[in-house]
Structures are given as structure tokens and as C-alpha cells.
Design an enzyme around this catalytic site. Sequence first.
Site, PDB file in Angstrom:
ATOM      1  N   GLU A 169       0.812  -1.210   0.000  1.00 32.08           N
ATOM      2  CA  GLU A 169       0.000   0.000   0.000  1.00 32.08           C
ATOM      3  C   GLU A 169       0.850   1.265   0.000  1.00 32.08           C
ATOM      4  OE1 GLU A 169      -3.853   1.965   0.195  1.00 32.08           O
ATOM      5  OE2 GLU A 169      -3.025   0.081  -0.536  1.00 32.08           O
ATOM      6  N   THR A 273     -14.021   5.586 -12.554  1.00 28.75           N
ATOM      7  CA  THR A 273     -12.958   5.289 -11.591  1.00 28.75           C
ATOM      8  C   THR A 273     -13.178   3.955 -10.893  1.00 28.75           C
ATOM      9  OG1 THR A 273     -11.620   6.281  -9.833  1.00 28.75           O
ATOM     10  CG2 THR A 273     -14.023   6.417  -9.596  1.00 28.75           C
TER      11      THR A 273
END
Length: 373
Positions: A169, A273
Site C-alpha cells: 500500500e 474510476t
Amino acid sequence: MRLQKQALQGVVRGSLILEMGALSKMTGDPIYESVALRALRKLWSMQSSLKLFGTTLDVETGQWIEYSSGIGAGVDSFYEYLLKAHILFGKEDFWKMFHSAYVAVQKYFRHGPWYHEADMRTGKATYWQLTSLQAFWPGLQVLIGDVSAANSSHREFFHVWKRYGVLPERYLLDHQMIHPTEKYYPLRPELAESTFYLYQATKDPWYIEVGESIVNSLNLYTKVEGGFASIKDVTTMQLEDHQHSFFLAETCKYLYLLFDDSFVHENNYIFTTEGHPLPVLGTWHEELPEAYVPTNWTFVKRQPRVSRISAMSLQVCPALNLKSGQHIESACHIPDARSDFRCLTDEDCGVDATTCRRRSCSMAGYCGLWLII
């Protein structure tokens, strides 16, 4: 109040102009597009003097409460939707906004193939980190024709993926290590998304190999009985009992389309998105400006493949003596002396392809646009 803040942060990320605009076109009711457009213009009015945007707003005061800005979480979809709204609806205003924002990103965030974060008020670097959400950026660059820049960043993201087996991440560029508290991989789609776009633009089989590597990693590390699980710690590959909806909506979809793209060639689509396809219809937009050069597939008019010249760079830099078929990134581009962007003096640095400014050598020994006057 917490729900209100979450809702407003969602607006900062995308403004919903694609979804609401499409809904207005389909229903004939302009109210949906009007409301989303009002939110978009309000956010645009809040850009800093450097044309940068924050990531978090105070819902009571309407002021930024996070001044560190970048291309990742909190603002990624905002940039994405400026460009895609232009593609979907053809309005010149969307292109002008995106162009302005893109140049600012390249000027203040770009560091070789990487994009760090910076204070939206001063342009001074704040956090030197890779975040998994940033991996969408190469795909966005493909849509404007900056394939060379997209390829450069994509390869760095994939290098980190190969190093750990998946993409953590958050990775600290200045320390060359994973962030101590954000070691997880929640099955995010952004790297697969950019791989899909780059393959569409180049047809380079290397991107198929990247896709195969991503699929193999997902099967090896995340596949469990009944589905796939997020990775809690990429250093140990410890799993957690959670599968986000975007894994099916985006990660699996972009990987599927990478290997079978017949769907996108049957009709023209732009993806939201969240990976949902919206049809690009001639009745939804005006004629695209001549300066806008599509890559080869996701636009209304199918055109012969153009020479690989950066459309964005040609909007910023003076294109002198360009000949048809000439394969260049920019008329003003002078590459750095070294391919890894390291340097000892300013003489080792070239001229930036996007801004046409002379790059300089930082104290850390990297070429970049550090001295902006």
C-alpha cells in the site's frame, strides 16, 4: 459528521461528473450533470496559486485541512475525471482544466519516473513515497499520448510488485522500505489497469507478461476457498478475511480485458474510476479539438494510429520542424545523462519533456525541477 466528511472527501476524489453527466444524457434531465458540475467547479476554484489541490476538506468551513498533495489517495479520481469528462462529453473546458492540472503535477510532483507529494501552497516536497493508488497514473497518461512517461513509471511500479510479489500500500522511496504500518495489499486494481492501457497503446507483448505475472501472484498468494483474500502483510503474505468489491469490478475486469480486448473494440467506452464502462457517443459531445490526439481506441472517431508523439508535450512546448512519422517525446526534450536520473552536477541533467524547463541536480543526487523561479 463522520458520514458528511466521508461524503465530501468522495466528491474531492471524483465529483461524479461522469456518472451524473451520463445519467443526464440518458434521462434527458440536466439536474444530475448540473449538480456534479457545480461541485467540480467549486473544487476547481479552490486550487492553490500553484494550481495544486489538497486531499481533505473541512465540511463546515470549506477549507483545506490537508495541504500535502499528490496524485494518490484523496485526489486521484479528480484528475482522472477531468480528462475522462472531456473524452466522454467533449467539452473544451474539461480539457483546459486537465491540461493546467497536469502541467502542475509534472512540475511539482515528478521525480524521474516517480511522483512524490508536495505542499500545495509552496510546491515543497513533503512525502517521498509510492502508494498503490498512484499506479493508475500511467494509464491516464496513455489517454493523453504520453506513452513514454507512462511506460517509465509503470515499470517502476512493476519492479516493486516483483520485489514483494504484490504491490504494498505504501513504500517509502527515501528509505527504500515498506511503510511500517501500511504493509497490506487489498487486491487493488491500479497496476492491472495501467498495464491494460499500455498494452492497448503499444501492443508490446511485455505487458502481457506483466499481466501473467499479476495473475500468477494473485493465484499464488491471495486465492482461497470461495474467492480471493486481501493480504494483511506483504512481507509475510499473511491474509485477512476480506475481499473488496473493486477486486471483481476492476482488478479482474482489467486483467480479463488485457487478454481479451474484443469488448473495447466492438464499441468505444470510457471507464469510470470504479471500472464501469460508459459508451462514448457522438450525440453526447462536440467535435474534439484538433490539438487533442487520441491514442488509438477509446474515442469516438477511429483514426489510423498516429506517430508516438506526446500530445501533452506538444501543447506545452514549441513543436519545431516536426515531420510526419517522427518518433519523439517532445520538441524540447533533452534526456538526462543517466537513465536512472542520478547526477553529480546540473550538467548531468537535461530539459524536461513536459515543461521545457532545464532540470537541475538535487542535494540527493537526482535530476528534477527543483529550482522553479
